[in-house]
Write a protein that holds these residues in place. Structure first.
Motif, short mmCIF file in Angstrom:
data_model
loop_
_atom_site.label_atom_id
_atom_site.label_comp_id
_atom_site.label_asym_id
_atom_site.label_seq_id
_atom_site.Cartn_x
_atom_site.Cartn_y
_atom_site.Cartn_z
N GLN A 1 -1.09 -10.29 82.06
CA GLN A 1 0.27 -10.13 82.58
C GLN A 1 0.38 -10.74 83.98
O GLN A 1 1.34 -11.42 84.31
N LEU A 2 -0.63 -10.48 84.79
CA LEU A 2 -0.63 -11.01 86.15
C LEU A 2 -0.62 -12.54 86.14
O LEU A 2 0.15 -13.19 86.86
N PHE A 3 -1.46 -13.14 85.29
CA PHE A 3 -1.51 -14.60 85.18
C PHE A 3 -0.18 -15.14 84.68
O PHE A 3 0.28 -16.20 85.09
N TYR A 4 0.44 -14.40 83.77
CA TYR A 4 1.75 -14.82 83.25
C TYR A 4 2.75 -14.92 84.40
O TYR A 4 3.47 -15.90 84.54
N PHE A 5 2.77 -13.87 85.23
CA PHE A 5 3.70 -13.89 86.37
C PHE A 5 3.36 -15.01 87.34
O PHE A 5 4.24 -15.63 87.93
N TYR A 6 2.08 -15.29 87.50
CA TYR A 6 1.64 -16.23 88.52
C TYR A 6 1.75 -17.68 88.05
O TYR A 6 2.22 -18.54 88.78
N ASN B 1 3.40 -3.05 84.49
CA ASN B 1 2.26 -2.56 83.72
C ASN B 1 2.19 -1.04 83.78
O ASN B 1 2.15 -0.35 82.75
N ALA B 2 2.22 -0.49 85.00
CA ALA B 2 2.12 0.97 85.14
C ALA B 2 3.33 1.65 84.54
O ALA B 2 3.22 2.74 83.95
N GLY B 3 4.51 1.02 84.67
CA GLY B 3 5.72 1.61 84.11
C GLY B 3 5.61 1.86 82.62
O GLY B 3 6.08 2.87 82.11
N SER B 4 4.93 0.95 81.90
CA SER B 4 4.82 1.13 80.46
C SER B 4 3.94 2.34 80.13
O SER B 4 4.25 3.12 79.24
#
Lengths: 222, 256, 217
Positions: free
Chosen positions: A69-74, A97-100
């Protein structure tokens, strides 16, 4: 500049990273908490569309790796025309991520309490809205203390991943220092101690708070 | 005399297993009815459908002039409106096996919740009522305690007071002593006995305490497999039951 | 433009990396189940100083980030002349990290064995070891299965961190591929989907184990 540095020098050098780590963690907690409540409630909505959207969000973000997810955002978002400052990449990735996970906890706690107290609420004829915020919500909140606390700890433990997308957090500063002085073992050791110094009290504090509520209400876990 | 509560042709099926099949029951005002029978005979379901904690699949319920119709297989009834359902439920009170107190509220808060927010009573009035009821069940000193700090027997007495606070026409007791330690059973039964002597509320009681059933009942009903097998005054059921199945059940319960 | 042909062409690379990811989590889980049991038993039953030490060590590992631990171990061990193959190091680190989680699960489970079962074992005069192995632990372990399942899924999702010590697992390999071809969208979308499939696979597996171990009601 390959001379030996004292532990204190190392701590002073990485300190700006601590500020970055905690400012991102703090804003991610706000985003995550808001999403946890919204998506948790939404997943129980009577509106099919809302329910499906919330459940999809929960499943997708819980089912994939935070690093992906982090790489996707970056890497991917800029290609789609969305360029975010590093602070927002960290905040959004960590918060979503934490929200889910938080949403799933919220959903589970609300469902469990609602089914425990359903009979009494019907027999006493308490209106739906009042039953929700006066009976179900407080007990669900009590149930969530421990898992939400653990989630917060997991969020904190995820923050060093931000260094992998060039966010100047604790780990990033530490690695800068290693590039300068080559003292990998001691720098990583200091970083470990710093994280333990925050993580340990957090874990203990959450456990104490939970024990405190349990002692009084007992029913938080009934 | 017109009954205060009636169940007419009530049917309830759980995952294809019929629990109640066209069940009928009338309760007279202030009448104390005790339901006995082996486990799985549908006694609890009678109470739960009457309270509408479980909706019957079919049939009519009426308490004190408010009627509910169930079942739409043959176009029997339009959907019940919320207002009617609430009016109906306000006539009934129920005490559960597991007490079902609200664990995060003090005893007093448990008692005033419904009077204030359902019946619209003023707070001062509701608090006075709560204290009166707690005195009646012998728990005046527990006003500010949380349920968790009370014994099972005490919690159940609070639950009875909580149900009484809404001044119901019919009180339902669902195996209220089954979850208690044996030495705590007596105190709860005594509270119910006192209530039945001094209040004009009708009661429908499911219990395994045969001595208590015999003492308190105006009418005893023996149920098996979702049907009434035999009913009558307690002297008749416990003394000279006609049906062999009733006799077999009582034989096991009284002389195990 | 989403280049599906590119993905299909490079699927074998990603799939073999998926194999590495699965292998690491399976070995890591095996290690953490064993280590967790040892840690739990020591914390519950060993003499006070030893139990306390085990608790403190386990807590330190549990509350600090896996990524820092990976770097720390990878750089500290050679410093003391101990060089292990990266793959072995990887399994040791992730297995130990999750072993501390497993020990918490074991501890809670063991504490929840009813007093009556301990009494029954004594009353029937069953030897101590057999009692634990055959009677007490099994009934404690079965309710823990869902928690261990969550543990395995969490490990699966954290295993990409091992790419920083050159383990050719899914995300490391994928990221490299993306760097070389600039197909970021395709690669990271594929990675996300593979993780979705893997984590549902793990939860199906957990539910299957739950089903076959369940005592018939």
């Amino acid at each position: 500049m390959n001379q030996t540095m004292s532990v204190l020098d190392i701590v002073v050098f990485v300190l700006p990273g601590l500020a970055a780590t905690f400012s991102i963690l703090g804003s991610a907690v706000i985003v995550g908490l808001a999403l946890a409540i919204l998506a948790g409630l939404g997943s129980l909505s009577s509106q099919r569309l809302v329910r499906v959207l919330c459940l999809t969000y929960i499943e997708v973000f819980r089912g994939t790796s935070f690093l992906v997810q982090l790489f996707y955002f970056y890497y991917v978002l800029p290609l789609l025309g969305v360029s975010l400052a590093p602070f927002w990449v960290g905040t959004l990735a960590l918060g979503l991520n934490a929200g889910s996970y938080g949403a799933e906890l919220t959903r589970g706690a609300l469902l469990a309490v609602a089914s425990n107290q359903r009979d009494a609420i019907i027999a006493l004829n308490i209106p739906r809205v009042r039953a929700f915020y006066r009976i179900i919500l407080p007990q669900a909140a009590a149930r969530m203390i421990l898992p939400m606390g653990n989630l917060l700890l997991e969020m904190m433990k995820s923050t060093p991943l931000l260094a992998l997308v060039s966010i100047a957090d604790l780990l990033y500063r530490g690695q800068m220092l290693i590039a300068l002085n080559g003292q990998a073992p001691i720098v990583y050791g200091v970083l470990m101690v710093i994280y333990i110094a925050f993580g340990w009290p957090l874990a203990r504090g959450v456990a104490l708070l939970d024990a405190c509520v349990t002692r009084r209400w007992g029913g938080a876990h009934v | 005399m017109t009954p205060i509560a009636t169940m007419r042709d009530i049917s309830k099926t759980y995952t294809d297993v019929p629990v109640l099949d066209r069940f009928n029951l009338d309760i007279a005002p202030a009448e104390k009815v005790v339901l006995i029978g082996p486990s799985g005979s549908g006694k609890t379901t009678v109470l739960r459908t009457l309270m509408t904690v479980e909706m019957p699949d079919w049939g009519d319920l009426a308490v004190d002039g408010v009627t509910l119709h169930f079942g739409d297989r043959l176009g029997k009834a339009p959907k019940t409106s919320n207002a009617v359902l609430r009016a109906y439920r306000s006539k009934l009170g129920m005490v559960f096996q597991q007490f079902n107190l609200f664990p995060h509220m003090t005893i007093e808060q448990n008692l005033v919740e419904a009077p204030i927010h359902v019946a619209g009573m003023r707070r001062g009035e509701a608090v006075d009522l709560a204290h009166r009821l707690l005195a009646q069940v012998g728990l005046s000193d527990k006003v500010k305690a949380f349920p968790n700090q009370l014994s099972g027997g005490q919690q159940q007495r609070v639950a009875i007071a909580r149900a009484l606070a809404m001044n119901p026409k019919v009180l339902l007791f669902d195996e209220v002593t089954s979850a208690l330690d044996p030495e705590r059973v007596g105190e709860v039964l005594e509270v119910i006995r006192d209530l039945s002597a001094e209040r004009s509320v009708a009661m429908l009681i499911v219990t395994h305490e045969m001595g208590f059933a015999r003492q308190i009942a105006d009418r005893t009903i023996f149920m098996e497999a979702g049907r009434i097998v035999e009913e009558g005054p307690p002297e008749q059921i416990f003394g000279e039951a006609q049906n062999p199945r009733t006799r077999a059940f009582l034989g096991k319960m009284l002389h195990p | 433009m989403f280049d599906l042909e590119f993905l299909i062409a490079h699927l074998p690379v990603l799939l073999s990396a998926t194999g590495v990811t699965i292998l690491i989590t399976v070995l890591g889980m095996a290690l953490s189940l064993c280590l967790g049991l040892v840690l739990a038993v020591v914390q519950l039953y060993a003499a006070w100083p030893i139990a306390r030490l085990a608790y403190v060590l386990a807590q330190c590992v549990r509350v600090s980030p896996l990524l820092i631990q990976i770097y720390f171990v990878f750089y500290v061990l050679p410093f003391y002349g101990l060089t292990l193959p990266p793959f072995l190091t990887a399994v040791l680190i992730i297995g130990t990290h999750y072993g501390t989680y497993a020990s918490e699960i074991y501890k809670a489970g063991i504490r929840s064995i009813p007093r009556s079962q301990h009494d029954a074992v004594v009353a029937l005069n069953i030897p101590r070891w057999r009692a634990w192995w055959r009677i007490l632990l099994p009934q404690a372990v079965i309710p823990m299965i869902p928690a261990f399942g969550n543990c395995a899924i969490a490990m699966l999702k954290e295993s990409p961190l091992l790419s920083v010590i050159t383990i050719p697992e899914l995300v490391g390999v994928g990221r490299q591929l993306a760097f070389e071809t600039f197909k970021y969208t395709e690669v990271f979308t594929a990675l996300g989907l593979i993780f979705l499939v893997l984590s549902s696979l793990y939860s199906v597996l957990t539910r299957w184990i739950e089903r076959v171990t369940r005592v018939p009601a």
